[in-house]
Design an enzyme around this catalytic site. Structure first.
Site, PDB file in Angstrom:
ATOM      1  N   LYS A 213      -3.152  -2.072  15.735  1.00  0.00           N
ATOM      2  CA  LYS A 213      -2.659  -1.304  16.882  1.00  0.00           C
ATOM      3  C   LYS A 213      -3.721  -1.190  17.954  1.00  0.00           C
ATOM      4  O   LYS A 213      -4.915  -1.089  17.654  1.00  0.00           O
ATOM      5  CB  LYS A 213      -2.334   0.111  16.426  1.00  0.00           C
ATOM      6  CG  LYS A 213      -1.121   0.223  15.581  1.00  0.00           C
ATOM      7  CD  LYS A 213      -0.714   1.679  15.511  1.00  0.00           C
ATOM      8  CE  LYS A 213       0.643   1.821  14.878  1.00  0.00           C
ATOM      9  NZ  LYS A 213       0.619   1.564  13.437  1.00  0.00           N
TER      10      LYS A 213
ATOM     11  N   LYS B   7      -5.667  10.492   1.044  1.00  0.00           N
ATOM     12  CA  LYS B   7      -5.717   9.122   1.570  1.00  0.00           C
ATOM     13  C   LYS B   7      -6.954   8.472   0.948  1.00  0.00           C
ATOM     14  O   LYS B   7      -8.074   8.945   1.155  1.00  0.00           O
ATOM     15  CB  LYS B   7      -5.807   9.194   3.096  1.00  0.00           C
ATOM     16  CG  LYS B   7      -5.974   7.866   3.803  1.00  0.00           C
ATOM     17  CD  LYS B   7      -6.044   8.072   5.326  1.00  0.00           C
ATOM     18  CE  LYS B   7      -6.679   6.888   5.999  1.00  0.00           C
ATOM     19  NZ  LYS B   7      -6.960   7.118   7.432  1.00  0.00           N
TER      20      LYS B   7
ATOM     21  N   GLU C 237       0.825  -1.217   0.000  1.00  0.00           N
ATOM     22  CA  GLU C 237       0.000   0.000   0.000  1.00  0.00           C
ATOM     23  C   GLU C 237       0.859   1.266   0.000  1.00  0.00           C
ATOM     24  O   GLU C 237       2.043   1.224   0.345  1.00  0.00           O
ATOM     25  CB  GLU C 237      -0.934   0.014   1.220  1.00  0.00           C
ATOM     26  CG  GLU C 237      -0.217  -0.017   2.563  1.00  0.00           C
ATOM     27  CD  GLU C 237      -1.058   0.539   3.714  1.00  0.00           C
ATOM     28  OE1 GLU C 237      -1.591   1.648   3.579  1.00  0.00           O
ATOM     29  OE2 GLU C 237      -1.160  -0.139   4.753  1.00  0.00           O
TER      30      GLU C 237
ATOM     31  N   VAL D 145      -5.374   0.158   3.106  1.00  0.00           N
ATOM     32  CA  VAL D 145      -5.534  -1.293   2.998  1.00  0.00           C
ATOM     33  C   VAL D 145      -6.759  -1.612   2.125  1.00  0.00           C
ATOM     34  O   VAL D 145      -6.679  -2.427   1.195  1.00  0.00           O
ATOM     35  CB  VAL D 145      -5.660  -1.946   4.393  1.00  0.00           C
ATOM     36  CG1 VAL D 145      -6.116  -3.406   4.283  1.00  0.00           C
ATOM     37  CG2 VAL D 145      -4.325  -1.873   5.135  1.00  0.00           C
TER      38      VAL D 145
ATOM     39  N   ASP E 104     -16.934   4.901  14.289  1.00  0.00           N
ATOM     40  CA  ASP E 104     -15.704   4.894  13.522  1.00  0.00           C
ATOM     41  C   ASP E 104     -15.164   3.467  13.393  1.00  0.00           C
ATOM     42  O   ASP E 104     -14.532   2.928  14.300  1.00  0.00           O
ATOM     43  CB  ASP E 104     -14.659   5.815  14.182  1.00  0.00           C
ATOM     44  CG  ASP E 104     -13.447   6.036  13.289  1.00  0.00           C
ATOM     45  OD1 ASP E 104     -13.343   5.348  12.250  1.00  0.00           O
ATOM     46  OD2 ASP E 104     -12.615   6.897  13.615  1.00  0.00           O
TER      47      ASP E 104
ATOM     48  N   SER F  83     -13.108   1.184  10.508  1.00  0.00           N
ATOM     49  CA  SER F  83     -12.359   1.311   9.259  1.00  0.00           C
ATOM     50  C   SER F  83     -13.027   0.546   8.124  1.00  0.00           C
ATOM     51  O   SER F  83     -13.497  -0.585   8.298  1.00  0.00           O
ATOM     52  CB  SER F  83     -10.940   0.782   9.454  1.00  0.00           C
ATOM     53  OG  SER F  83     -10.252   0.829   8.221  1.00  0.00           O
ATOM     54  N   ALA F  84     -13.011   1.176   6.952  1.00  0.00           N
ATOM     55  CA  ALA F  84     -13.517   0.510   5.741  1.00  0.00           C
ATOM     56  C   ALA F  84     -12.659  -0.712   5.388  1.00  0.00           C
ATOM     57  O   ALA F  84     -13.085  -1.557   4.596  1.00  0.00           O
ATOM     58  CB  ALA F  84     -13.546   1.487   4.573  1.00  0.00           C
ATOM     59  N   ASP F  85     -11.474  -0.824   5.984  1.00  0.00           N
ATOM     60  CA  ASP F  85     -10.632  -2.010   5.742  1.00  0.00           C
ATOM     61  C   ASP F  85     -11.383  -3.288   6.105  1.00  0.00           C
ATOM     62  O   ASP F  85     -11.214  -4.321   5.458  1.00  0.00           O
ATOM     63  CB  ASP F  85      -9.352  -1.957   6.604  1.00  0.00           C
ATOM     64  CG  ASP F  85      -8.396  -0.842   6.209  1.00  0.00           C
ATOM     65  OD1 ASP F  85      -8.632  -0.186   5.185  1.00  0.00           O
ATOM     66  OD2 ASP F  85      -7.417  -0.638   6.959  1.00  0.00           O
TER      67      ASP F  85
HETATM   68  N1  PSU Z   1      -2.409   1.222  10.727  1.00  0.00           N
HETATM   69  C1  PSU Z   1      -1.082   1.323  10.810  1.00  0.00           C
HETATM   70  N2  PSU Z   1      -0.399   2.030   9.865  1.00  0.00           N
HETATM   71  C2  PSU Z   1      -1.028   2.601   8.793  1.00  0.00           C
HETATM   72  C3  PSU Z   1      -2.455   2.467   8.702  1.00  0.00           C
HETATM   73  C4  PSU Z   1      -3.092   1.772   9.680  1.00  0.00           C
HETATM   74  O1  PSU Z   1      -0.503   0.802  11.749  1.00  0.00           O
HETATM   75  O2  PSU Z   1      -0.372   3.233   7.954  1.00  0.00           O
HETATM   76  C5  PSU Z   1      -3.173   3.034   7.524  1.00  0.00           C
HETATM   77  C6  PSU Z   1      -3.490   1.935   6.493  1.00  0.00           C
HETATM   78  O3  PSU Z   1      -3.424   2.490   5.206  1.00  0.00           O
HETATM   79  C7  PSU Z   1      -4.943   1.585   6.839  1.00  0.00           C
HETATM   80  C8  PSU Z   1      -5.465   2.950   7.186  1.00  0.00           C
HETATM   81  O4  PSU Z   1      -5.646   1.024   5.758  1.00  0.00           O
HETATM   82  O5  PSU Z   1      -4.422   3.560   7.947  1.00  0.00           O
HETATM   83  C9  PSU Z   1      -6.743   2.857   8.009  1.00  0.00           C
HETATM   84  O6  PSU Z   1      -7.279   4.126   8.115  1.00  0.00           O
HETATM   85  P1  PSU Z   1      -8.756   4.310   8.723  1.00  0.00           P
HETATM   86  O7  PSU Z   1      -8.615   3.945  10.167  1.00  0.00           O
HETATM   87  O8  PSU Z   1      -9.061   5.759   8.505  1.00  0.00           O
HETATM   88  O9  PSU Z   1      -9.627   3.390   7.949  1.00  0.00           O
HETATM   89 MN    MN Z   2     -12.168   5.807  10.478  1.00  0.00          MN
END
Ligand code: PSU
Ligand code: MN
Length: 304
Positions: A159, A86, A25, A106, A138, A140-142
């Site tokens: 994390k 992003k 990524e 991701v 909140d 994540s879309a992941d």
């Molecule tokens: N967690 C990490 N390092 C990162 C990310 C997450 O330890 O760089 C990044 C990845 O690209 C992940 C994104 O897909 O943050 C998730 O963001 P959000 O929580 O806004 O979905």
């Molecule tokens: Mn989010």
């Protein structure tokens, strides 16, 4: 659809020769780590993948294309440029249509990998259910992407800025296998362990590859999390990191940080509060994931 994809020469050649390819990524480069360690790490990770018999494909959006494999100059550009978007699932079409640069999360990297028929993806950590999600929503879309897109994500767990228990519940509900690589519990990124059991354990790349192949042969749509713990020598003691994460979360709250800015804010804050120690841990675990991910990709290619 294929005209939106632009494969690097290295990736194109690998595809023609049936060699295994590993997706990487770009959000980790542009929003996850500071310059110049971000680009140094990106290069080293690509090299580790090559040394283990696969071809790296760092994915990003630029010039109206989804780039599958970046040149060294493009990597450098994504590492240095300020204000790169992003890109998650909902942003992807707009960034491509308007010809802007975008770093793929991701979720977006999984989509682009699947479009180019790449099944293995290496990163640091996935997004998840944030603490307090019962009121903020909140998530994540992941996680939704893991539920629907056929790509395996090799990571060091997630994390503990997140609610790891709720993240595991969500993945269970969505039918996403969480395979512990030589572990019975979900690794928590900076630490090898967490209180949460993984779904199944695998002690070698063959078992991971055959599980993935069988899943997809059975038309069980969606990805999988391959959770590979940080090497012990690079881990940060649980008590030390927990205090830092609590402070980072408080500061995010005080500063009113919301939406897609939350994760990059917390990553940068944790790095600042550990005096760079978290960054060293982050780099070490990504390299370890590259090694394991390349082995899985090689085994998967052998099964096809
Ligand atoms: N967690 C990490 N390092 C990162 C990310 C997450 O330890 O760089 C990044 C990845 O690209 C992940 C994104 O897909 O943050 C998730 O963001 P959000 O929580 O806004 O979905
Ligand atoms: Mn989010």
């Amino acid at each position: 659809m294929k005209h939106y994809l632009e494969l690097s020469e290295e990736v194109q050649a690998a595809k023609e020769q049936g060699k295994p390819v590993v997706a990487l990524e770009s959000t980790i480069i542009s929003h996850g780590m500071p310059y110049p360690k971000n680009v140094e790490t990106a290069r080293e990770v690509e090299q580790i993948i090559r040394e283990h018999g696969a071809v790296p494909a760092t994915i990003a959006i630029m010039d109206g294309k989804i780039k599958i494999g970046l040149s060294d100059a493009e990597l450098e550009d994504f590492a240095q440029a300020e204000g790169i978007a992003k890109v998650s699932r909902r942003d992807l079409a707009y960034l491509v249509a308007t010809g802007q640069k975008g770093a793929t999360t991701v979720a977006a990297t999984m989509i682009c990998a699947e479009l180019s028929d790449i099944r293995t993806f290496v990163t640091g950590g996935i997004g998840g259910v944030h603490r307090g999600a019962e009121t903020s929503m909140d998530i994540s879309a992941d996680l939704e992407e893991l539920a629907r897109t056929n790509v395996a994500v090799v990571c060091a767990g997630a994390k503990s800025i997140l609610d790891l228990g709720l993240t595991m519940e969500y993945l269970e509900t969505k039918g996403v296998p969480v395979i512990g690589y030589e572990t019975d519990v979900l690794p928590a990124f900076y630490t090898q362990t967490s209180p949460f059991p993984v779904n199944v354990r695998a002690d070698d790349s063959e078992t991971v590859a055959s599980t993935l192949k069988t899943k997809w042969d059975l038309d069980l749509a969606g990805g999988a999390v391959i959770a590979n713990p940080i090497p012990q020598a690079d881990a940060i003691p649980e008590t030390e990191i927990a205090a830092v994460i609590d402070q980072a979360l408080t500061e995010a709250d005080t500063n009113g940080v919301t939406g897609k800015d939350v994760t990059p804010f917390l990553l940068a804050k944790v790095e600042e509060l550990t005096g760079g120690k978290s960054l060293d841990a982050n780099i070490a675990l990504v390299k370890h994931n590259a090694h394991v991910g390349a082995e899985i990709a090689v085994k998967l290619a052998g099964l096809d």
